[in-house]
Design a protein around this motif. Structure first.
Motif, mmCIF file in Angstrom:
data_model
loop_
_atom_site.group_PDB
_atom_site.id
_atom_site.type_symbol
_atom_site.label_atom_id
_atom_site.label_comp_id
_atom_site.label_asym_id
_atom_site.label_seq_id
_atom_site.Cartn_x
_atom_site.Cartn_y
_atom_site.Cartn_z
ATOM 1 N N VAL A 196 1.243 -1.413 -0.201
ATOM 2 C CA VAL A 196 -0.167 0.190 0.070
ATOM 3 C C VAL A 196 0.720 1.814 -0.298
ATOM 4 N N LEU A 197 1.690 1.353 1.207
ATOM 5 C CA LEU A 197 2.868 2.476 1.342
ATOM 6 C C LEU A 197 3.797 2.816 -0.384
ATOM 7 N N LEU A 198 4.172 1.355 -1.006
ATOM 8 C CA LEU A 198 4.536 1.914 -2.405
ATOM 9 C C LEU A 198 3.957 2.448 -3.662
ATOM 10 N N GLY A 199 2.434 1.414 -2.962
ATOM 11 C CA GLY A 199 1.414 1.802 -4.078
ATOM 12 C C GLY A 199 0.859 3.621 -4.506
ATOM 13 N N LEU A 200 0.573 3.828 -2.548
ATOM 14 C CA LEU A 200 0.559 5.638 -2.964
ATOM 15 C C LEU A 200 1.306 5.542 -3.094
ATOM 16 N N GLY A 201 2.599 6.009 -2.076
ATOM 17 C CA GLY A 201 3.615 6.885 -2.656
ATOM 18 C C GLY A 201 4.415 7.617 -4.010
ATOM 19 N N PHE A 202 3.797 6.203 -4.322
ATOM 20 C CA PHE A 202 4.944 6.860 -5.613
ATOM 21 C C PHE A 202 4.195 7.844 -6.624
ATOM 22 N N PRO A 203 3.108 8.014 -6.796
ATOM 23 C CA PRO A 203 2.617 9.515 -7.213
ATOM 24 C C PRO A 203 2.019 10.062 -5.846
ATOM 25 N N ILE A 204 2.220 10.232 -4.461
ATOM 26 C CA ILE A 204 2.449 11.497 -3.487
ATOM 27 C C ILE A 204 3.621 12.289 -4.397
ATOM 28 N N ALA A 205 4.563 11.511 -4.513
ATOM 29 C CA ALA A 205 6.197 12.023 -5.077
ATOM 30 C C ALA A 205 5.696 13.135 -6.498
ATOM 31 N N LEU A 206 4.753 12.260 -7.640
ATOM 32 C CA LEU A 206 4.628 12.747 -8.610
ATOM 33 C C LEU A 206 3.915 13.936 -8.816
ATOM 34 N N VAL A 207 3.081 14.055 -8.306
ATOM 35 C CA VAL A 207 2.625 14.835 -7.312
ATOM 36 C C VAL A 207 2.952 16.198 -7.106
ATOM 37 N N VAL A 208 4.432 15.664 -6.010
ATOM 38 C CA VAL A 208 5.363 17.133 -5.356
ATOM 39 C C VAL A 208 6.259 17.219 -6.330
ATOM 40 N N LEU A 209 6.860 16.419 -7.426
ATOM 41 C CA LEU A 209 7.243 16.673 -8.656
ATOM 42 C C LEU A 209 6.749 17.876 -9.626
ATOM 43 N N TRP A 210 5.283 17.440 -9.609
ATOM 44 C CA TRP A 210 4.992 18.254 -10.799
ATOM 45 C C TRP A 210 4.059 19.698 -10.313
ATOM 46 N N HIS A 211 4.369 19.621 -8.853
ATOM 47 C CA HIS A 211 4.147 20.847 -8.409
ATOM 48 C C HIS A 211 5.104 21.730 -8.047
#
Lengths: 265, 309
Positions: B56-71
């Motif tokens: 779950v952590l890995l599955g959620l962590g990656f999109p969260i990282a993408l959003v931060v990068l996007w920002h």
């Protein structure tokens, strides 16, 4: 057993030949095979691979049409698969999406029997093969021996009176095989079903059969037809058993030339 | 659709795999029962929970990282063309509940989602109803295969989007055109996977069924269909993905509602926050439906240990 041909034989294979088309060439699998089998007999077809024993079994089952000749049951020619003949395949061919009970009930269900009767038949044969406790399992959850028990129960529940078995125990370990051989003999004695059993094991044929039909290859034909007069239950360690087995082995290999392996240069 | 097994399967609890009958068990005792002492088993159980958490952590962590990068990328480049995640979140809120922009799109998510879902599932259902039976017949009956297969192979490489102009002539500038495109896109994966499913069934199963007195249409219902089900489900999952892709194309052709039309409007109005919002809604809806298909797959194929998605 004295083989005086009855007027109206139970099962008769008459002049059956089978030629397969393979690419541009042809392969003659069977040539002029004649065989009469009585009701209730236990017959083993034995021979080296490629002798056409499985093809003969498949023709009797109606899965293959003979190129010439015919198979008659009570003088009625076989034209296709029928519920009077039940095949037990080496690799089981159970329906993987049906439970053990549903596999056994498949044939009775096709006949449109009432639900209660289907259930009764399934229960009876589940019990006979000792799988009542596994009725709700799927084939993928069974061992090889259990799968083959289901396959046997499936054709018996369909009230087949000829059991066609194509090396049914070939894929099983030795202990399971011995046990299934014993169970098959009990079922045969209890149900009076006719069994045609393909094997390449001389020992298995000697243990099971009333009659052993030895076939040879190139093209497949019947070499000899031997009655096994050993008393049942048979003791595989007895002198008599070994004598019969030895003479069968000799007949099976007498026409096969021994091939000397060349020593490497 | 339901193979006979599925109904009664509900009765069978998922059983343990290896437990031979008494005799066989004596001959070859199941390894697990004899060889596995308590300690390793306990350890296996203990490591199971962290694995779930990790997944779950890995599955959620990656999109969260993408959003931060996007920002960060939007901030660093100072672009006005791409919205920040925060702007999209505001738009999503407005699209769902309203009260921020208070324009034509505020609080309209259900209208658009419902319109798109109706078209996606309409086209998808049509593709199943026509594709599965056709695939079964093509797979099983040689004459039909010879008749239809070359034509299918010829039509298949044509991109569905190329049908758009003709589709608009056939069905007009409306939702029916979108349904047709979705249908076309979903149809091929369903037909082809069904054919493949039928063709890869062990022929002995048909022989076994025939000797047990099964023939004709009963053979299709009781043997061909259940045997092909694992492959059909693969087709359904692929087709469902295509259906959501094509709905956007289909709704770009002058329909007033639907997520595709929202994205088109966003593009025309240079409202990229709206475009991204539409994209996210489509992604979530597609993901949710895919989970439903997978759950259905696992339920109907519980007999097949290797077909759990």
């Amino acid at each position: 057993m004295d083989k005086t041909t009855p007027r109206r034989p139970f099962l008769a294979v008459r002049d059956v030949s089978k030629v397969f088309q393979i690419g541009n060439g042809t392969m003659e699998a069977l040539r002029n095979v004649n065989l009469v089998i009585d009701k209730g007999e236990f017959v083993c077809l034995i021979g080296a691979s490629g002798c056409g024993k499985s093809t003969l079994l498949r023709i009797i089952a109606g899965f293959e049409q003979p190129t010439s000749g015919e198979v008659d049951i009570y003088d009625h020619p076989v034209s296709g698969p029928g519920s009077d003949r039940g095949m037990v395949f080496q690799d089981y061919a159970l329906f993987p999406w049906l439970t053990v009970r549903e596999n056994i009930a498949f044939g009775p269900k096709q006949k449109g029997l009432p639900v209660a009767r289907v259930r009764e038949l399934a229960d009876e044969y589940l019990h006979m093969v000792g799988l009542a406790a596994f009725a709700g399992r799927y084939p993928a959850q069974l061992s090889g021996g259990m799968k083959q028990r289901v396959a046997i129960a499936r054709v018996l529940a369909n009230e087949a009176n000829i059991l066609l078995m194509d090396e049914p125990f070939g894929a099983l370990d030795a202990l399971t095989r011995e046990q299934l051989q014993d169970e098959l003999l009990q079922i045969w004695e209890r149900t009076k079903v006719t069994v045609i059993f393909v094997t390449h094991s001389v020992e298995e044929a000697t243990l099971l059969a009333d009659r052993v039909v030895v076939m040879t290859a190139g093209p497949g034909r019947i070499e000899t037809d031997i009655a096994i007069d050993l008393e049942r239950p048979r003791d595989v360690s007895s002198m008599a058993f070994n004598e019969v087995r030895r003479s069968l082995t000799q007949r099976l290999t007498s026409h096969v030339k021994r091939r000397e392996l060349k020593t490497a240069a | 659709m339901t193979p006979p097994a599925a109904a009664s399967a509900a009765l069978a609890p998922a059983p343990a795999i290896e437990a031979g009958p008494p005799a066989e068990a004596a001959a070859a005792p199941p390894l697990a029962a004899v060889a596995a002492p308590a300690a390793p088993r306990a350890r296996a159980r203990a490591s199971r929970v962290p694995e779930r958490v990790q997944s779950v952590l890995l599955g959620l962590g990656f999109p969260i990282a993408l959003v931060v990068l996007w920002h960060q990328l939007v901030r660093m480049t100072g672009t006005q063309l791409v919205p920040t995640p925060y702007e999209v979140a505001l738009m999503m809120y407005d699209f769902t509940v309203g009260g921020i922009h208070d324009d034509a799109f505020s609080g309209t998510i259900l209208t658009h989602l419902a319109a798109s879902m109706e078209r996606v599932y309409g086209g998808f259902a049509l593709a199943i109803v026509l594709g599965v039976p056709l695939g079964l017949v093509i797979g099983k009956v040689k004459v039909v295969r010879q008749l239809v297969d070359p034509t299918l192979s010829l039509l298949r490489p044509i991109p569905v989007t190329a049908w758009l102009p003709l589709s608009m002539i056939f069905f007009g500038l409306g939702p029916r055109s979108a349904v047709f495109l979705v249908f076309l896109g979903a149809f091929y994966p369903i037909v082809l996977n069904t054919i493949f499913g039928v063709r890869s069934v062990d022929p002995k199963l048909f022989e076994a069924a025939a000797m047990l007195g099964c023939d004709g249409s009963r053979m299709f219902r009781q043997v061909v269909l259940p045997a092909a089900t694992p492959s059909i489900f693969n087709g359904l999952r692929l087709a469902h993905g295509f259906a959501w892709i094509l709905i956007v194309v289909g709704e770009m052709t002058g329909v007033p509602t639907g997520l595709g039309s929202v994205i088109m409007d966003g593009r025309t109005l240079s409202r990229t926050d709206l475009v991204v919002t539409g994209m996210i809604v489509i992604g979530v809806a597609g993901f949710a439906t895919d989970r439903i298909i997978v759950a259905l797959n696992n339920r109907m194929l519980r007999w097949s240990p290797q077909h759990h998605g």
